[in-house]
Write a protein that holds these residues in place. Structure first.
Motif, PDB file in Angstrom:
ATOM      1  N   GLN A 102      52.583 -72.847  21.843  1.00 20.52           N
ATOM      2  CA  GLN A 102      51.511 -72.322  21.001  1.00 20.52           C
ATOM      3  C   GLN A 102      50.149 -72.804  21.498  1.00 20.52           C
ATOM      4  O   GLN A 102      49.194 -72.027  21.574  1.00 20.52           O
ATOM      5  N   ARG A 103      50.053 -74.077  21.852  1.00 21.99           N
ATOM      6  CA  ARG A 103      48.765 -74.622  22.290  1.00 21.99           C
ATOM      7  C   ARG A 103      48.420 -74.203  23.702  1.00 21.99           C
ATOM      8  O   ARG A 103      47.245 -74.003  24.021  1.00 21.99           O
ATOM      9  N   ALA A 106      46.759 -70.761  23.444  1.00 21.45           N
ATOM     10  CA  ALA A 106      45.529 -70.613  22.670  1.00 21.45           C
ATOM     11  C   ALA A 106      44.317 -70.465  23.587  1.00 21.45           C
ATOM     12  O   ALA A 106      44.300 -71.001  24.693  1.00 21.45           O
TER      13      ALA A 106
END
Length: 261
Positions: A102-103, A106
């Protein structure tokens, strides 16, 4: 970054007596008037996340990632890795790697995320294959023209810090990345790190073939030197410390004190 997880982490810290009082300035309530940094907060409190019995293991991981987003402190990832390695904590692998993916996808990313991948997961041969597969390798079939921007961001960030990953683990992903011009700069950094990093790993002939296929500006820093050492069959700077210095001198007329970090 996960804004909701960050807000939860901020509330959790407040329950522990920690409040933000300025830009990277915090107080933990223990010493009136004392100001500490986000790194200090991580060192003093990150381990408590994994002893908070109010939270299930999945919730502890989510809170830890929120703390990481909030502080961008490498020590948070250290505590995560320690807890994950201890079966008594029961942290779910999917939750850990989902948090990393997820990071990595981003638009903005904290430096601690990729640094922890590099030094904690990729440099350790006990974890490098699984870690690389989780953050990129398992999605190699999706690395093609028209791939989602989020996936390309993740791939670029992983490639850049993938130098220590064993060549046989990362080669398939490297070949897929070589077919996408937008990933060429990141792939070059991965190849360079694979040669210059202490724990870097590559196959000289295969790496040279990939390097030759990349569309890079001819004046890209270290491009000529890397091509020179790979052509000579050198596998890593640590095995032939003089080869890199000679290659750099031949390319630019100057000799670096040390290989690029």
């Amino acid at each position: 970054m996960d804004e909701e997880a960050m807000a939860d982490a901020l509330r959790w810290l407040a329950e522990e007596g920690v409040t933000r009082v300025g830009d990277d300035e915090w107080t933990d309530g223990r010493t009136p008037g004392e100001r500490i940094t986000g790194s200090d907060v991580a060192v003093r409190f990150a381990d408590l996340v994994f002893t908070d019995e109010r939270l299930a293991p999945e919730g502890q991981l989510r809170l830890a990632f929120g703390l990481l987003d909030l502080l961008d402190a490498y020590w948070v990832t250290c505590e995560m890795g320690t807890a994950f390695a201890d079966p008594d904590f029961g942290l779910p692998a999917e939750g850990l790697w989902n948090g990393y993916r997820q990071r990595l996808e981003a638009p903005g990313i904290g430096a601690a995320v990729t640094y922890s991948l590099w030094v904690d997961w990729f440099e350790d041969r006990r974890t490098s294959a699984e870690a690389f597969d989780q953050v990129l390798g398992r999605d190699v079939a999706r690395l093609r023209a028209g791939a989602p921007e989020a996936l390309l961001r993740r791939a670029a960030r992983v490639l850049e810090c993938s130098g220590p990953v064993p060549w046989e683990v990362k080669e398939r992903s490297y070949r897929a990345a070589a077919r996408l011009p937008e990933l060429h700069p990141a792939l070059f950094k991965g190849l360079l790190d694979g040669y210059t990093a202490v724990y870097g790993d590559l196959d000289p002939a295969a790496a040279l073939a990939l390097l030759t296929s990349l569309s890079l500006p001819p004046d890209t820093e270290h491009l000529t030197a890397l091509r020179t050492v790979l052509t000579a069959g050198h596998r890593n700077h640590r095995h032939s410390p003089h080869a890199w210095r000679a290659a750099c001198a031949g390319a630019s007329g100057s000799v670096p004190d040390r290989p690029p970090a």
